[in-house]
Scaffold this motif. Structure first.
Motif, PDB file in Angstrom:
ATOM      1  N   ARG A 128      -2.645   1.302  11.754  1.00 19.50           N
ATOM      2  CA  ARG A 128      -2.174  -0.066  11.552  1.00 19.50           C
ATOM      3  C   ARG A 128      -2.603  -0.539  10.167  1.00 19.50           C
ATOM      4  O   ARG A 128      -3.598  -0.069   9.609  1.00 19.50           O
ATOM      5  N   ARG A 129      -1.857  -1.439   9.611  1.00 15.82           N
ATOM      6  CA  ARG A 129      -2.130  -1.946   8.267  1.00 15.82           C
ATOM      7  C   ARG A 129      -3.546  -2.507   8.151  1.00 15.82           C
ATOM      8  O   ARG A 129      -4.247  -2.254   7.167  1.00 15.82           O
ATOM      9  N   ASP A 130      -3.998  -3.276   9.143  1.00 16.11           N
ATOM     10  CA  ASP A 130      -5.330  -3.878   9.035  1.00 16.11           C
ATOM     11  C   ASP A 130      -6.431  -2.818   9.023  1.00 16.11           C
ATOM     12  O   ASP A 130      -7.479  -3.020   8.416  1.00 16.11           O
ATOM     13  N   LEU A 174       0.823  -1.207   0.000  1.00 14.63           N
ATOM     14  CA  LEU A 174       0.000   0.000   0.000  1.00 14.63           C
ATOM     15  C   LEU A 174       0.855   1.254   0.000  1.00 14.63           C
ATOM     16  O   LEU A 174       1.979   1.255   0.496  1.00 14.63           O
ATOM     17  N   TYR A 175       0.280   2.316  -0.541  1.00 14.97           N
ATOM     18  CA  TYR A 175       0.903   3.633  -0.487  1.00 14.97           C
ATOM     19  C   TYR A 175      -0.196   4.641  -0.188  1.00 14.97           C
ATOM     20  O   TYR A 175      -1.225   4.667  -0.870  1.00 14.97           O
ATOM     21  N   SER A 203      -2.815  11.084   9.619  1.00 15.68           N
ATOM     22  CA  SER A 203      -3.540  10.159  10.487  1.00 15.68           C
ATOM     23  C   SER A 203      -3.547   8.753   9.889  1.00 15.68           C
ATOM     24  O   SER A 203      -3.212   7.776  10.559  1.00 15.68           O
ATOM     25  N   ILE A 204      -3.921   8.642   8.618  1.00 18.32           N
ATOM     26  CA  ILE A 204      -3.982   7.331   7.964  1.00 18.32           C
ATOM     27  C   ILE A 204      -2.602   6.691   7.909  1.00 18.32           C
ATOM     28  O   ILE A 204      -2.473   5.475   8.109  1.00 18.32           O
ATOM     29  N   LYS A 205      -1.578   7.461   7.673  1.00 16.43           N
ATOM     30  CA  LYS A 205      -0.226   6.900   7.622  1.00 16.43           C
ATOM     31  C   LYS A 205       0.190   6.286   8.964  1.00 16.43           C
ATOM     32  O   LYS A 205       1.016   5.383   8.990  1.00 16.43           O
ATOM     33  N   LYS A 209      -6.111   0.128   7.517  1.00 15.78           N
ATOM     34  CA  LYS A 209      -6.087   0.623   6.134  1.00 15.78           C
ATOM     35  C   LYS A 209      -6.781  -0.366   5.203  1.00 15.78           C
ATOM     36  O   LYS A 209      -7.555   0.026   4.322  1.00 15.78           O
ATOM     37  N   LEU A 210      -6.504  -1.652   5.398  1.00 12.75           N
ATOM     38  CA  LEU A 210      -7.158  -2.679   4.579  1.00 12.75           C
ATOM     39  C   LEU A 210      -8.671  -2.625   4.771  1.00 12.75           C
ATOM     40  O   LEU A 210      -9.433  -2.741   3.797  1.00 12.75           O
ATOM     41  N   ALA A 211      -9.121  -2.433   6.003  1.00 11.43           N
ATOM     42  CA  ALA A 211     -10.556  -2.347   6.281  1.00 11.43           C
ATOM     43  C   ALA A 211     -11.177  -1.117   5.628  1.00 11.43           C
ATOM     44  O   ALA A 211     -12.295  -1.188   5.093  1.00 11.43           O
ATOM     45  N   LEU A 212     -10.467   0.014   5.650  1.00  8.98           N
ATOM     46  CA  LEU A 212     -10.960   1.235   5.013  1.00  8.98           C
ATOM     47  C   LEU A 212     -11.183   1.007   3.527  1.00  8.98           C
ATOM     48  O   LEU A 212     -12.239   1.338   2.978  1.00  8.98           O
ATOM     49  N   VAL A 213     -10.195   0.429   2.858  1.00  8.54           N
ATOM     50  CA  VAL A 213     -10.318   0.180   1.420  1.00  8.54           C
ATOM     51  C   VAL A 213     -11.440  -0.814   1.158  1.00  8.54           C
ATOM     52  O   VAL A 213     -12.306  -0.582   0.310  1.00  8.54           O
ATOM     53  N   THR A 214     -11.461  -1.914   1.896  1.00 10.78           N
ATOM     54  CA  THR A 214     -12.459  -2.957   1.670  1.00 10.78           C
ATOM     55  C   THR A 214     -13.873  -2.443   1.906  1.00 10.78           C
ATOM     56  O   THR A 214     -14.804  -2.822   1.182  1.00 10.78           O
ATOM     57  N   GLU A 215     -14.049  -1.567   2.888  1.00 12.07           N
ATOM     58  CA  GLU A 215     -15.379  -1.006   3.165  1.00 12.07           C
ATOM     59  C   GLU A 215     -15.904  -0.209   1.976  1.00 12.07           C
ATOM     60  O   GLU A 215     -17.077  -0.280   1.632  1.00 12.07           O
TER      61      GLU A 215
END
Length: 94
Positions: A70-72, A16-17, A65-67, A74-80
């Motif tokens: 935790r990785r999970d 991710l970036y 804030s997003i940076k 960020k993954l949840a944000l994208v998946t949502e």
């Protein structure tokens, strides 16, 4: 002038970036062309999430804030917002 916070990925749940820009279309093109060292190294080419902010400071705070997330998270944000991890370049406002 709008400002954007965005997340790009190499593949679903891959590398991710997170970034911020006032010209999202040109920034995504630059990532896809391999002009960013980090995204080129990890083959990060797909725009998988973004949001628009009217104020620079708000976009800056959101990116920072997003940076720190935790990785999970960020993954949840994208998946949502993008459950199939599609490339969202076509949704960038003109």
């Amino acid at each position: 002038m709008p400002h954007f916070v965005y997340i790009m990925a190499s593949r679903p749940a891959g590398a991710l970036y997170t970034g911020r820009t006032h010209d999202l279309r040109n920034r995504v093109v630059a990532h896809q062309a391999g002009l960013s060292e980090h995204t080129a190294k990890y083959n990060i080419r797909k725009l998988v999430w973004f949001e628009e902010h009217e104020v620079f400071e708000t976009s800056l705070r959101r990116e920072r804030s997003i940076k720190r997330w935790r990785r999970d998270w960020k993954l949840a944000l994208v998946t949502e917002h993008n459950p199939n991890w599609q490339d969202l370049t076509y949704l960038i406002p003109s």
